[in-house]
Design an enzyme around this catalytic site. Structure first.
Site, PDB file in Angstrom:
ATOM      1  N   LYS A  13       0.775  -1.273  -0.033  1.00 15.78           N
ATOM      2  CA  LYS A  13       0.059   0.003   0.100  1.00 15.78           C
ATOM      3  C   LYS A  13       0.961   1.190   0.028  1.00 15.78           C
ATOM      4  CE  LYS A  13      -4.197  -1.674   2.257  1.00 15.78           C
ATOM      5  NZ  LYS A  13      -5.041  -1.565   3.699  1.00 15.78           N
ATOM      6  N   ASP A  69     -10.169   1.708   4.512  1.00 20.32           N
ATOM      7  CA  ASP A  69     -10.755   0.461   5.036  1.00 20.32           C
ATOM      8  C   ASP A  69     -11.595  -0.059   3.971  1.00 20.32           C
ATOM      9  OD1 ASP A  69     -10.970  -1.140   7.638  1.00 20.32           O
ATOM     10  OD2 ASP A  69     -13.315  -0.526   7.229  1.00 20.32           O
ATOM     11  N   TYR A 156     -10.508 -12.441  -0.230  1.00 19.23           N
ATOM     12  CA  TYR A 156     -11.424 -13.113  -1.067  1.00 19.23           C
ATOM     13  C   TYR A 156     -11.281 -13.160  -2.547  1.00 19.23           C
ATOM     14  CZ  TYR A 156     -13.716 -12.628   3.286  1.00 19.23           C
ATOM     15  OH  TYR A 156     -14.381 -12.851   4.695  1.00 19.23           O
ATOM     16  N   ASP A 157     -10.023 -12.689  -2.912  1.00 16.63           N
ATOM     17  CA  ASP A 157      -9.784 -12.582  -4.460  1.00 16.63           C
ATOM     18  C   ASP A 157      -9.940 -13.952  -5.108  1.00 16.63           C
ATOM     19  OD1 ASP A 157      -9.018  -9.962  -4.429  1.00 16.63           O
ATOM     20  OD2 ASP A 157      -6.912 -10.284  -4.386  1.00 16.63           O
TER      21      ASP A 157
HETATM   22  P1  IMP Z   1      -8.398  -3.979   4.801  1.00 25.82           P
HETATM   23  O1  IMP Z   1      -9.326  -2.905   5.467  1.00 25.82           O
HETATM   24  O2  IMP Z   1      -7.835  -3.372   3.351  1.00 25.82           O
HETATM   25  O3  IMP Z   1      -7.806  -4.373   5.810  1.00 25.82           O
HETATM   26  O4  IMP Z   1      -9.519  -5.198   4.266  1.00 25.82           O
HETATM   27  C1  IMP Z   1     -10.169  -5.942   5.300  1.00 25.82           C
HETATM   28  C2  IMP Z   1     -10.553  -7.173   4.725  1.00 25.82           C
HETATM   29  O5  IMP Z   1     -11.423  -7.176   3.453  1.00 25.82           O
HETATM   30  C3  IMP Z   1      -9.491  -8.026   4.086  1.00 25.82           C
HETATM   31  O6  IMP Z   1      -8.933  -8.686   5.298  1.00 25.82           O
HETATM   32  C4  IMP Z   1     -10.032  -9.149   3.137  1.00 25.82           C
HETATM   33  O7  IMP Z   1     -10.505 -10.052   3.743  1.00 25.82           O
HETATM   34  C5  IMP Z   1     -11.252  -8.119   2.491  1.00 25.82           C
HETATM   35  N1  IMP Z   1     -10.685  -7.381   1.381  1.00 25.82           N
HETATM   36  C6  IMP Z   1     -10.295  -6.049   1.161  1.00 25.82           C
HETATM   37  N2  IMP Z   1     -10.121  -5.705  -0.009  1.00 25.82           N
HETATM   38  C7  IMP Z   1      -9.859  -6.848  -0.651  1.00 25.82           C
HETATM   39  C8  IMP Z   1      -9.156  -7.177  -1.927  1.00 25.82           C
HETATM   40  O8  IMP Z   1      -8.807  -6.388  -2.539  1.00 25.82           O
HETATM   41  N3  IMP Z   1      -9.236  -8.548  -2.149  1.00 25.82           N
HETATM   42  C9  IMP Z   1      -9.713  -9.580  -1.494  1.00 25.82           C
HETATM   43  N4  IMP Z   1     -10.060  -9.335  -0.015  1.00 25.82           N
HETATM   44  C10 IMP Z   1     -10.134  -7.902   0.193  1.00 25.82           C
END
Ligand code: IMP
Length: 198
Positions: A13, A69, A156-157
């Site tokens: 990131k 988020d 979940y990709d």
């Molecule tokens: P974060 O807020 O970016 O840490 O995402 C929280 C959660 O959402 C992650 O742990 C994943 O389970 C899901 N998630 C968010 N963005 C993605 C993505 O681009 N691909 C797959 N899962 C995602």
């Protein structure tokens, strides 16, 4: 050059944001390198949680802060797991456990009822109590397939199918995912607005 703290220590990131900021006087640094203690994500929306994280980082460093988020909303589950995406199968759940729980919850559901979208909120605060934060959102629509495909990405990709690409998010090259994804969209919007302000 002015340094903005990013409320994350994810190197991917940090690099992605800095490459989009390269024509601006701004640069992000991960919060861990500035000794920021992370805050619990107690919000009920992506925006709430992004603001919690950005304000926490700004408060502890005295610098402007960016936070994001994100999560997955599944139509058949009335938008769940949403802000609980990382914790869907439990507080310490792995990506595989979350994916398995989601596949089980959708077991037997017809293809046309398997719609879902990733959402991302990306925010910027000039200081901890900023009453007028920049807030940008991105959404990426797809379908949940019945078993994992592809090795790239995270979360979940492998079960998120993008019809226009005839591929799951985990089968896309990272550069392609950044162009299409909820996070890429929100980030480009935020960077454009920051460039206008600076
Ligand atoms: P974060 O807020 O970016 O840490 O995402 C929280 C959660 O959402 C992650 O742990 C994943 O389970 C899901 N998630 C968010 N963005 C993605 C993505 O681009 N691909 C797959 N899962 C995602």
């Amino acid at each position: 050059m002015s340094e903005v703290v990013l409320a994350s220590d994810n190197q991917g990131k940090i690099q992605e944001i800095n490459s989009l900021l390269r024509n601006t006087p701004l640069e992000v640094v991960g919060q861990g390198s500035l000794g920021v203690e992370p805050i619990e994500e107690t919000g009920t929306t992506f925006i709430d949680n992004a603001l919690l994280k950005a304000r926490n980082a700004a408060r502890q460093t005295g610098r402007p802060a960016i936070a994001d988020d994100s999560g997955l909303e599944v139509d058949a589950l009335d938008g769940r797991p949403g802000v609980y995406s990382a914790r869907f199968a439990g507080a310490q759940a792995t990506d595989t456990e979350n994916v398995e729980k989601l596949l089980a919850a959708l077991d037997g559901l017809a293809p046309e009822k398997r719609g879902a979208r990733f959402r991302c909120a990306m925010v910027y605060v000039t200081h901890a109590d900023d009453a007028d934060p920049l807030i940008c959102e991105g959404a990426w629509a797809g379908k949940i397939i019945t078993g994992p495909k592809g090795d790239n990405g995270f979360g979940y990709d492998p079960i998120f199918w993008i019809e226009g690409e005839k591929a799951t998010a985990a089968e896309l090259a990272p550069e392609r995912k950044n162009i299409l994804s909820h996070r890429g969209q929100a980030l480009r919007m935020l960077v454009a607005q920051l460039a206008e302000r600076s």
